[in-house]
Design an enzyme around this catalytic site. Structure first.
Site, PDB file in Angstrom:
ATOM      1  N   GLY A  70      27.467  23.129  30.002  1.00 41.11           N
ATOM      2  CA  GLY A  70      27.378  21.679  29.863  1.00 41.11           C
ATOM      3  C   GLY A  70      28.115  20.994  31.001  1.00 41.11           C
ATOM      4  N   GLY A  91      28.627  17.397  31.059  1.00 33.31           N
ATOM      5  CA  GLY A  91      28.997  16.012  30.743  1.00 33.31           C
ATOM      6  C   GLY A  91      30.442  15.788  31.153  1.00 33.31           C
ATOM      7  N   LEU A  92      31.062  14.770  30.581  1.00 35.93           N
ATOM      8  CA  LEU A  92      32.436  14.479  30.985  1.00 35.93           C
ATOM      9  C   LEU A  92      33.352  15.671  30.745  1.00 35.93           C
ATOM     10  CD1 LEU A  92      32.932  10.809  29.831  1.00 35.93           C
ATOM     11  CD2 LEU A  92      32.654  11.688  32.137  1.00 35.93           C
ATOM     12  N   GLY A 127      32.517  19.034  30.302  1.00 38.08           N
ATOM     13  CA  GLY A 127      32.144  20.209  31.086  1.00 38.08           C
ATOM     14  C   GLY A 127      32.393  20.032  32.570  1.00 38.08           C
ATOM     15  N   HIS A 163      26.108   4.277  14.583  1.00 41.26           N
ATOM     16  CA  HIS A 163      26.569   3.159  15.414  1.00 41.26           C
ATOM     17  C   HIS A 163      25.921   1.863  14.949  1.00 41.26           C
ATOM     18  CE1 HIS A 163      27.492   0.735  18.875  1.00 41.26           C
ATOM     19  NE2 HIS A 163      28.218   1.713  19.386  1.00 41.26           N
ATOM     20  N   ARG A 167      33.248   1.260  13.722  1.00 41.55           N
ATOM     21  CA  ARG A 167      31.797   1.409  13.639  1.00 41.55           C
ATOM     22  C   ARG A 167      31.304   1.731  12.234  1.00 41.55           C
ATOM     23  NH1 ARG A 167      31.031   4.753  19.301  1.00 41.55           N
ATOM     24  NH2 ARG A 167      31.386   2.941  20.618  1.00 41.55           N
ATOM     25  N   HIS A 220      24.596   8.214  16.280  1.00 40.07           N
ATOM     26  CA  HIS A 220      25.095   8.055  17.635  1.00 40.07           C
ATOM     27  C   HIS A 220      25.945   9.232  18.099  1.00 40.07           C
ATOM     28  CE1 HIS A 220      26.513   6.082  21.180  1.00 40.07           C
ATOM     29  NE2 HIS A 220      27.752   6.002  20.773  1.00 40.07           N
ATOM     30  N   ARG A 236      34.804   8.034  14.819  1.00 39.77           N
ATOM     31  CA  ARG A 236      35.366   7.883  16.156  1.00 39.77           C
ATOM     32  C   ARG A 236      35.410   6.406  16.530  1.00 39.77           C
ATOM     33  NH1 ARG A 236      33.255   7.041  20.891  1.00 39.77           N
ATOM     34  NH2 ARG A 236      31.100   7.534  20.376  1.00 39.77           N
ATOM     35  N   LEU A 296      34.690   9.095  25.654  1.00 42.15           N
ATOM     36  CA  LEU A 296      34.893   9.340  27.079  1.00 42.15           C
ATOM     37  C   LEU A 296      36.309   9.842  27.292  1.00 42.15           C
ATOM     38  CD1 LEU A 296      33.185   6.156  28.579  1.00 42.15           C
ATOM     39  CD2 LEU A 296      32.189   8.332  27.970  1.00 42.15           C
TER      40      LEU A 296
END
Lengths: 648, 232, 247
Positions: free
Chosen positions: A42, A44-45, A47, A268, A339, A410, A444, A450
């Site tokens: 992965g 993403g942020l 990985g 969300h 949320r 989400h 969350r 992030l």
């Protein structure tokens, strides 16, 4: 055999745990790092930042992504921002306050130690990103700007227009590129991990399918890091990217890694409502919109009916006839409640019949007051790209009429169980970012995903992985011709052959849509014992149908998107059941998990801390066998668990 | 440092830009000189005499030839590379994108037209003027009339009394206008002088330069054609 | 709504491709272009035919994965959107829509409408970063950056790396892509430190990979889904030339 779960939470005061732990764990010398291989799945942020940081430290890293470039990972779509306890706004923010907001936001179902560490490293993330050239929004004095997000009473969210995730990912991707150029990281694009290889009880590699040639390939390493994101696409319609999937995580679960709190799903509140049966995904409208947007439905039923009939425009409804229900119910936080609370409140109004579109499943997010107060130009500068996006999709301009929004799946707070070192129950196998379960509890907060991805990848895993690898410095390169690799590859091969052999009538999407309906109707925003039991039976039946009536075209040894989707759906069909089982055993409401049987008189989530203050960790027993649950007790030493209160 | 002019795309573009800039300056000069012919044949011929077979004029001509050559050779080189970069397979459907000028996509074609026009122009004028002098002759006979090689004004009057010459020159100048309208801006862009504020200003400026040059030349052509008709 | 689709089909990189025509019927006007493709593909699967392979992922216009050349335009006739943000209401009922893959020598076709854009990654690997190690940085507010510079940097950083610029350019030039990265970092003090090295390395890699030479037509900015301006190309030119002249 139940798990023996050791969360490895260090002893000592909350604020000293991480420092003490860092001092206590082993490190690997530079000369030895060169000899060690790490696989990261992965980009993403989590990985990308992990692979880049590990590469910088001197490890040999192999990083995998299913798209054509690491930059496509779905972290890129995060809009609103990233939290940090910088207190740049002088509004009395602190590491403790960020920790407390996150624990409370997660409805007291996360580990205190992990969350505190997250808050502790949050500031370093902002420093790191700025140094990498992330163009965060600035004030006129040249210093960083902040905005507010749900669940917090301070302004601690850093942002780059409505594209914060993109900019942070481009920063991590740039760091990754730097290491790829250095030769310390090798990047495999269009490769999908289909199994994790475990030998002598330790993770030692993966089997991946080259998505262009269809060939199965073996990769060995001394440690494997899963950073493959969440499994929200089990619902078919979600804000996740089309290719986001739970398969990498699921293979770990199948191979013996514990899967924790699978039922914790974030719905969300601000997504564009569903418009038809042919829709492929849902589009998120950033939470940042709730800074200036006010959520409402009409007070009078005749206005609702007139709206649905198209007889009046929402802007024609008088101020006194509008029910700003979040401001009414939660005066202290207003439109900026977390949320889960905002989503349930929208559902409550729609269930009561006040939904504002033909389907009855939409509420308004209105900028009229903000435009009057700040002017159109200010609103345009803040949210212009989101407004344009909304207009593009719906043909309605949010400058003139309120947006219509409705909750959508989400994020998944649940995931692979990890200890304080982010290691799963399989030694040598790590999980970071959304793929693990550790930091967000049952809900969350906005702008925290992030933060967690980058915290894990930049500042936690690079330290903790050394503790495990220090014992591997004399281990040779992993031999990928062993029996364990043979068997893993054979298993994947047979699964693929089995899928092609079915030759049934239904396409992957046909079945996936049906799974989505079962999940949304029964394991969605509100769950009951009956709905969950029904879901389990229906999913089992659907899974049988999948394995007997799937129609798969093309070949295994070529670029075949249908095969990719079928393999992922096979796992979703098991994950969906696991989620329902987990939701069924958790007889309380907390965060994103709302059991209708357990609510306060005012309709708020009702926790049962005496019975359910634990993480439910599931162990795989076979496709049609019931999994076994082990509890990891969540001790709250430093915070008082209270009923969440966003009213005053 | 120097080899970047041959082996990098931006370096090659810099050569295009600088040679192009040089040619624009030459055209501006040439056009200003021609304007003199509108007012006084003597003045114009004096300039012609000054630019005859003198060493500096010959040297200048050679530099000019080199400029044209470099500009054209690089254009061919870049075009060949660009066609290769575009690939074998072309789009079945193509359109002109919004805000993209026709000229910018057809610079080579325009360039070839300009070179063709230049050849005709050289036959009309240069071969009857500087070349004659270089050959050591002192007069030239065109259509039965004898001209001195420095009698540029006479040559102009003769050449532009023929409608077909006028037509050729107008087409040529139109091609030049299109070429310059993109080229003048492009040379500024290539050396990197643009930002959001200056982008529209520079575009406007280069259109003005193109119009000034081509308009100036065309004015002379049309003036002498009309004059040959006996209207003024 | 009904549409006739003329779609490029190509088995793999080595095979010769051709256009095939398909019909889709009963498409709601608020269906997105890619949802329309999903509907077609589901029909094809039911018929036992191979669905059309196309790249897509986030469907929010940010990942840069989708890459179709529709009726002569990269990402279709709308301006400033990616293919996934295109809706069928923008087309006429009964229209024939021609769908092609990106065509550029540096983006070879992998299958149908899927192309290999790894060249873009390679350019960024050559220098599209700031060499900073994890952790060895100063406090974020130690580097004040004017609002205007941060905004201009962000304008360029909005690039999604979809490849529309090179796919549109008649010269197959990747200058807008390279410029977006160089310019974004050049506007920030952190990025200035290795600005010269970056510009030279990225341009050299771009040339090496067989992209064409920019002739300033501006087609790239017209088709760019993020409307990135070619003034960033001017900045790249400036950065590159200044760096070379210093050598």
């Amino acid at each position: 055999m139940a798990f023996k779960l050791d969360s490895k939470i260090p002893a000592g005061a909350l604020a000293e745990k991480w420092s003490n732990h860092k001092a206590a764990i082993k490190v690997v010398s530079p000369a030895n790092k060169r000899k060690l291989d790490i696989i990261v799945v992965g980009t993403g942020l989590g990985g990308a930042s992990a692979a880049a940081s590990l590469g910088e430290m001197g490890y040999n890293v192999k990083v995998f992504c299913i798209q054509d470039s690491p930059r496509r990972a779905h972290s890129i779509a995060a809009q609103g921002g990233i939290n940090a306890a910088k207190n740049y706004q002088n509004d009395n923010d602190s590491v403790y306050r960020l920790f407390y907001d996150t624990i409370k936001g997660g409805d007291y179902r996360a580990r205190e130690a992990n969350v505190y560490r997250l808050a502790e490293v949050s500031n370093a993330i902002i420093d790191q990103c700025v140094a990498q050239g992330v163009p965060f929004a600035r004030e006129y004095g040249g210093l960083l700007a902040n905005r507010s997000f749900g669940g917090a009473q301070v302004s601690r969210t850093f942002y780059a227009r409505g594209q914060t995730g993109q900019q942070l990912l481009l920063g991590a991707y740039a760091a990754l590129n730097k290491e790829i150029a250095n030769g310390s990281v090798k990047c495999y694009t269009r490769h999908e991990m289909l199994d994790v290889v475990v030998e002598n009880g330790e993770a030692c590699g993966i089997i991946a399918r080259n998505l262009v040639t269809g060939k199965l390939e073996r990769f060995g390493a001394h440690a494997v890091v899963i950073a493959s994101g969440g499994y929200g696409n089990v619902f078919f319609l979600s804000t996740n990217a089309m290719a986001s999937n739970g398969s990498a995580a699921f293979q770990c679960y199948r191979k013996g890694a514990g899967f924790a709190n699978p039922c914790f799903t974030q719905i969300h509140p601000t997504c564009i409502p569903i418009h038809g049966t042919q829709q492929s995904k849902l589009t998120l409208m950033s939470e940042s919109l709730r800074n200036d947007g006010r959520i409402w439905v009409p007070k009078k039923m005749e206005d609702v009916e007139a709206l649905r009939a198209g007889k009046i425009q929402p802007s024609q409804i008088a101020e006194e006839d509008r029910d700003y229900y979040l401001e009414r119910r939660y005066p202290a936080f207003g439109n900026l409640v977390p949320r889960d609370v905002a989503s349930r409140a929208a559902k409550e109004r729609c269930d009561a019949g006040y939904g504002v579109n033909e389907t009855g499943l939409a509420v308004f997010l209105d900028f009229k007051t903000a435009i009057e107060r700040l002017g159109k130009d200010v609103i345009k500068a803040r949210y212009g790209n989101l407004f344009d996006m909304y207009k593009e999709i719906t043909d309605v301009s949010p400058y003139e009429q309120p947006m219509q929004i409705f909750p959508a799946v989400h994020y998944t707070m649940g995931g692979i169980w990890v200890d304080y070192n982010l290691m799963t129950t399989i030694p040598g196998l790590y999980a970071i970012g959304e793929a693990n379960f550790s930091d967000h509890g049952a809900n969350r907060l906005g702008a925290s995903a992030l933060m967690q991805g980058l915290a894990d990848g930049y500042f936690v895993l690079p330290y903790t992985i050394g503790d495990y690898l220090s014992a591997k410095i004399q281990a040779p390169k992993v031999d990928t011709t062993t029996k364990a690799f043979d068997e893993a590859e054979k298993g994947v091969q047979e699964k693929i052959e089995k899928l092609f052999a079915i030759k049934g009538k239904q396409s992957v999407d046909d079945i996936h849509k049906r799974l989505g309906h079962i999940m949304w109707d029964n394991v969605g925003m509100a769950r009951t014992k009956e709905s969950l039991e029904k879901a389990i039976v229906e999913i089992q039946a659907l899974r049988k149908e999948f394995w007997s009536d799937l129609k798969l075209v093309g070949t295994a040894d070529s670029f075949n998107v249908e095969l990719e989707k079928a393999l992922r759906l096979a796992d979703f069909l098991e994950l969906g059941e696991l989620m329902a089982r987990d939701a069924l055993q958790r007889e309380e409401s907390c965060g994103g998990h709302f059991r209708s049987e357990h609510q306060t008189e005012e309709g708020e989530a009702l926790r049962h801390d005496d019975k359910f203050a634990y993480a439910a960790v599931w162990e795989y027993k076979g496709m049609d066998e019931a999994p076994e649950m082990t509890k990891e007790a969540l001790d709250y030493e430093f915070t008082h668990r209270a009923q969440r209160n966003y009213k005053n | 440092m120097s080899n970047f002019l041959c082996n990098s795309s931006i370096g090659k573009k810099l050569v295009m830009s600088i040679s192009g800039c040089f040619l624009v300056l030459f055209l501006l000069f040439h056009m200003s000189m021609n304007i003199a012919a509108l007012f006084s044949a003597e003045a114009y011929n004096a300039i012609c005499g000054f630019l005859g077979a003198n060493w500096y004029a010959v040297a200048g001509t050679l530099v000019l030839v080199a400029g044209v050559f470099v500009h054209f050779a690089y254009a061919l080189w870049l075009t060949i590379q660009n066609r290769k970069a575009r690939g074998q397979q072309r789009y079945a459907v193509t359109v002109t994108e919004k805000g993209v000028s026709w000229a910018s996509k057809n610079m080579l074609v325009l360039g070839v037209i300009i070179i063709g026009g230049l050849a005709i122009h050289l036959i009309h004028f240069w071969s009857n003027m500087m070349l004659v002098e270089l050959m050591g002759e002192h007069s030239v006979v065109i259509a039965g009339v004898e001209y001195a090689p420095t009698d540029g004004a006479g040559l102009i009057a003769f050449t532009f009394s023929k409608w077909y010459n006028v037509l050729i020159y107008v087409v040529w100048l139109a091609a030049l206008w299109f070429h310059l309208s993109h080229g003048a801006w492009s040379m500024i862009q290539t050396v990197g002088w643009a930002n959001d504020k200056w982008y529209p200003r520079l575009k406007c400026l280069s259109t003005l330069v193109a119009t000034l040059i081509c308009g100036g030349f065309a004015l002379v052509v049309i003036f002498f054609y009309i004059k040959s008709l006996g209207c003024c | 709504m009904n549409f006739k689709l003329k779609i490029w089909r190509q088995k793999d990189a080595k095979s010769k491709g051709e256009f095939k025509t398909y019909e889709v019927t009963n498409i709601a006007s608020d269906t997105s272009f890619l949802e329309m493709m999903d509907i077609l593909n589901n029909d094809l699967v039911h018929k036992g035919e191979e669905p059309v392979a196309f790249d897509h992922d986030c469907r929010e216009g940010i990942c840069g994965m989708c890459s179709m050349h529709i009726n002569g335009h990269a990402h279709g006739p709308e301006t400033a959107v990616t293919t996934c943000q295109l809706y069928m209401r923008k087309f006429k009922d009964g229209e024939t829509i021609t769908i092609e893959p990106w065509r550029s020598a540096a983006f070879p076709v992998i299958k149908d409408l899927v192309v290999d854009r790894s060249a873009y990654d390679k350019i960024l690997q050559a220098g599209g970063f700031i060499s900073v190690r994890t952790g060895s940085v100063v406090d974020a507010n130690c580097i004040p950056i004017s609002n205007a510079d941060a905004e201009e940097s962000m304008d360029a950083a909005a690039c999604v790396g979809c490849g529309a610029c090179a796919a549109t350019c008649k010269n197959g030039s990747a200058m807008l892509f390279v410029a977006a990265r160089v310019s974004s970092l050049a506007k920030l003090p952190q990025g200035r430190v290795e600005g010269a090295r970056r510009a030279k390395a990225m341009v050299a890699k771009m040339d090496e990979l067989g992209f064409g030479n920019c002739t300033n037509t501006g087609a790239c900015q017209a088709e760019c889904p993020k409307s990135i301006s070619i003034t960033h190309i001017a900045r790249l030119n400036r950065e590159f030339l200044a760096a070379k002249l210093k050598d």
